[in-house]
Design a protein around this motif. Structure first.
Motif, PDB file in Angstrom:
ATOM      1  N   THR A   3      17.854  -5.961  28.539  1.00 59.09           N
ATOM      2  CA  THR A   3      16.701  -5.704  27.683  1.00 59.09           C
ATOM      3  C   THR A   3      16.701  -6.703  26.529  1.00 59.09           C
ATOM      4  N   HIS A   4      15.559  -6.826  25.918  1.00 61.09           N
ATOM      5  CA  HIS A   4      15.400  -7.703  24.759  1.00 61.09           C
ATOM      6  C   HIS A   4      14.945  -6.835  23.597  1.00 61.09           C
ATOM      7  N   CYS A   5      15.445  -7.123  22.412  1.00 60.99           N
ATOM      8  CA  CYS A   5      15.053  -6.387  21.214  1.00 60.99           C
ATOM      9  C   CYS A   5      14.514  -7.370  20.184  1.00 60.99           C
ATOM     10  N   ILE A   6      13.454  -6.986  19.528  1.00 65.31           N
ATOM     11  CA  ILE A   6      12.853  -7.805  18.484  1.00 65.31           C
ATOM     12  C   ILE A   6      12.579  -6.873  17.298  1.00 65.31           C
ATOM     13  N   ALA A   7      12.706  -7.394  16.091  1.00 62.34           N
ATOM     14  CA  ALA A   7      12.577  -6.543  14.906  1.00 62.34           C
ATOM     15  C   ALA A   7      11.666  -7.165  13.868  1.00 62.34           C
ATOM     16  N   ALA A   8      11.131  -6.306  13.015  1.00 60.51           N
ATOM     17  CA  ALA A   8      10.315  -6.748  11.887  1.00 60.51           C
ATOM     18  C   ALA A   8      10.794  -6.020  10.634  1.00 60.51           C
ATOM     19  N   ARG A   9      10.959  -6.789   9.565  1.00 58.82           N
ATOM     20  CA  ARG A   9      11.310  -6.202   8.270  1.00 58.82           C
ATOM     21  C   ARG A   9      10.016  -5.786   7.579  1.00 58.82           C
ATOM     22  N   ILE A  10       9.991  -4.573   7.072  1.00 61.51           N
ATOM     23  CA  ILE A  10       8.830  -4.093   6.328  1.00 61.51           C
ATOM     24  C   ILE A  10       9.214  -4.159   4.848  1.00 61.51           C
ATOM     25  N   THR A  11       8.471  -4.969   4.115  1.00 62.54           N
ATOM     26  CA  THR A  11       8.819  -5.250   2.721  1.00 62.54           C
ATOM     27  C   THR A  11       7.652  -4.977   1.789  1.00 62.54           C
ATOM     28  N   ALA A  12       7.982  -4.869   0.518  1.00 62.82           N
ATOM     29  CA  ALA A  12       6.961  -4.757  -0.524  1.00 62.82           C
ATOM     30  C   ALA A  12       6.721  -6.161  -1.062  1.00 62.82           C
ATOM     31  N   GLU A  13       6.086  -6.983  -0.224  1.00 61.34           N
ATOM     32  CA  GLU A  13       5.810  -8.369  -0.586  1.00 61.34           C
ATOM     33  C   GLU A  13       4.355  -8.683  -0.269  1.00 61.34           C
ATOM     34  N   ASN A  14       3.795  -9.595  -1.030  1.00 64.99           N
ATOM     35  CA  ASN A  14       2.400  -9.969  -0.854  1.00 64.99           C
ATOM     36  C   ASN A  14       2.310 -11.264  -0.045  1.00 64.99           C
ATOM     37  N   PRO A  15       1.919 -11.191   1.218  1.00 62.65           N
ATOM     38  CA  PRO A  15       1.844 -12.405   2.040  1.00 62.65           C
ATOM     39  C   PRO A  15       0.757 -13.374   1.574  1.00 62.65           C
ATOM     40  N   ASP A  16      -0.223 -12.892   0.809  1.00 59.67           N
ATOM     41  CA  ASP A  16      -1.294 -13.755   0.313  1.00 59.67           C
ATOM     42  C   ASP A  16      -0.907 -14.480  -0.979  1.00 59.67           C
ATOM     43  N   ASP A  17       0.284 -14.164  -1.492  1.00 65.30           N
ATOM     44  CA  ASP A  17       0.746 -14.790  -2.729  1.00 65.30           C
ATOM     45  C   ASP A  17       2.177 -15.299  -2.545  1.00 65.30           C
ATOM     46  N   GLY A  18       2.415 -15.988  -1.436  1.00 65.98           N
ATOM     47  CA  GLY A  18       3.728 -16.584  -1.193  1.00 65.98           C
ATOM     48  C   GLY A  18       4.841 -15.576  -0.972  1.00 65.98           C
ATOM     49  N   PHE A  19       4.490 -14.385  -0.522  1.00 70.52           N
ATOM     50  CA  PHE A  19       5.457 -13.311  -0.273  1.00 70.52           C
ATOM     51  C   PHE A  19       6.200 -12.897  -1.537  1.00 70.52           C
ATOM     52  N   LYS A  20       5.522 -12.953  -2.652  1.00 73.06           N
ATOM     53  CA  LYS A  20       6.118 -12.476  -3.905  1.00 73.06           C
ATOM     54  C   LYS A  20       6.318 -10.969  -3.816  1.00 73.06           C
ATOM     55  N   PRO A  21       7.452 -10.481  -4.318  1.00 75.53           N
ATOM     56  CA  PRO A  21       7.694  -9.034  -4.298  1.00 75.53           C
ATOM     57  C   PRO A  21       6.662  -8.284  -5.139  1.00 75.53           C
ATOM     58  N   THR A  22       6.335  -7.084  -4.699  1.00 77.02           N
ATOM     59  CA  THR A  22       5.455  -6.204  -5.461  1.00 77.02           C
ATOM     60  C   THR A  22       6.206  -4.898  -5.712  1.00 77.02           C
ATOM     61  N   SER A  23       5.754  -4.151  -6.679  1.00 70.98           N
ATOM     62  CA  SER A  23       6.390  -2.867  -6.977  1.00 70.98           C
ATOM     63  C   SER A  23       5.309  -1.842  -7.229  1.00 70.98           C
ATOM     64  N   GLY A  24       5.691  -0.594  -7.141  1.00 78.76           N
ATOM     65  CA  GLY A  24       4.744   0.483  -7.386  1.00 78.76           C
ATOM     66  C   GLY A  24       4.992   1.672  -6.481  1.00 78.76           C
ATOM     67  N   CYS A  25       4.099   2.622  -6.570  1.00 77.92           N
ATOM     68  CA  CYS A  25       4.212   3.876  -5.825  1.00 77.92           C
ATOM     69  C   CYS A  25       3.740   3.692  -4.373  1.00 77.92           C
ATOM     70  N   ILE A  26       4.414   4.384  -3.472  1.00 77.02           N
ATOM     71  CA  ILE A  26       3.977   4.460  -2.074  1.00 77.02           C
ATOM     72  C   ILE A  26       3.487   5.887  -1.856  1.00 77.02           C
ATOM     73  N   ASP A  27       2.213   6.035  -1.565  1.00 74.58           N
ATOM     74  CA  ASP A  27       1.637   7.367  -1.384  1.00 74.58           C
ATOM     75  C   ASP A  27       1.908   7.932   0.002  1.00 74.58           C
ATOM     76  N   ARG A  28       1.896   7.037   1.012  1.00 79.30           N
ATOM     77  CA  ARG A  28       2.046   7.538   2.392  1.00 79.30           C
ATOM     78  C   ARG A  28       2.514   6.410   3.298  1.00 79.30           C
ATOM     79  N   ILE A  29       3.407   6.757   4.219  1.00 79.36           N
ATOM     80  CA  ILE A  29       3.808   5.853   5.298  1.00 79.36           C
ATOM     81  C   ILE A  29       3.617   6.612   6.602  1.00 79.36           C
ATOM     82  N   LYS A  30       2.846   6.017   7.513  1.00 75.41           N
ATOM     83  CA  LYS A  30       2.643   6.627   8.835  1.00 75.41           C
ATOM     84  C   LYS A  30       3.193   5.655   9.870  1.00 75.41           C
ATOM     85  N   PHE A  31       4.150   6.127  10.649  1.00 73.44           N
ATOM     86  CA  PHE A  31       4.724   5.329  11.735  1.00 73.44           C
ATOM     87  C   PHE A  31       5.120   6.275  12.858  1.00 73.44           C
ATOM     88  N   GLN A  32       4.775   5.920  14.079  1.00 71.85           N
ATOM     89  CA  GLN A  32       5.102   6.751  15.235  1.00 71.85           C
ATOM     90  C   GLN A  32       6.098   6.025  16.126  1.00 71.85           C
TER      91      GLN A  32
END
Length: 148
Positions: free
Chosen positions: A45-74
């Motif tokens: 089998t092959h496995c591939i992964a993605a890191r989920i970050t608080a970064e802004n891809p439209d601003d050079g992946f600069k970190p962002t901070s703040g509240c997370i109201d909801r995360i939905k993942f199945q």
């Protein structure tokens, strides 16, 4: 766990994960492994992964901070993930920006890639932070990424 076993001084050939990798019985330590000549069991089998970050891809992946109201993942049998924040929690400005990881598997890289892209499309993250999920979905579909 292998790294910890190495630090404990356990020989590689006595570690169950290493023995499995070389097709040896994990409980029979009498059969040795010649790491230079023995063939290992090729993964099926092959496995591939993605890191989920608080970064802004439209601003050079600069970190962002703040509240997370909801995360939905199945999760599914072919895709699973974890998130290290709870609903209504936040990402502190001095914290590591990674707050999740998604893993997908398949018979080959292409199947794993398609599974990851589908799972990423289903993620919903609501709150004050920015995240690169939409960017990652787009990246998974580029010709360069598909060609590896």
């Amino acid at each position: 766990s292998v790294q910890l076993q190495v630090a404990m001084g356990i020989p590689l050939q006595n570690m169950p994960d290493i023995r499995r990798f070389y097709g040896k019985a994990t409980h029979d330590l009498s059969s040795t492994i010649d790491f230079f000549t023995d063939d290992y069991v090729y993964p099926t089998t092959h496995c591939i992964a993605a890191r989920i970050t608080a970064e802004n891809p439209d601003d050079g992946f600069k970190p962002t901070s703040g509240c997370i109201d909801r995360i939905k993942f199945q999760s599914s049998p072919a895709c699973w993930g974890y998130f290290s924040v709870f609903t209504h929690a936040g990402i502190h400005e001095f914290a590591d920006s990674q707050f999740g990881h998604v893993f997908a598997k398949g018979r080959d890289r292409e199947e794993a890639r398609r599974t990851l892209a589908l799972a990423l499309k289903g993620i919903e993250i609501a709150g004050e932070i920015r995240n690169p999920v939409d960017y990652l979905v787009e990246l998974c579909g580029t010709e360069a990424f598909i060609a590896n």
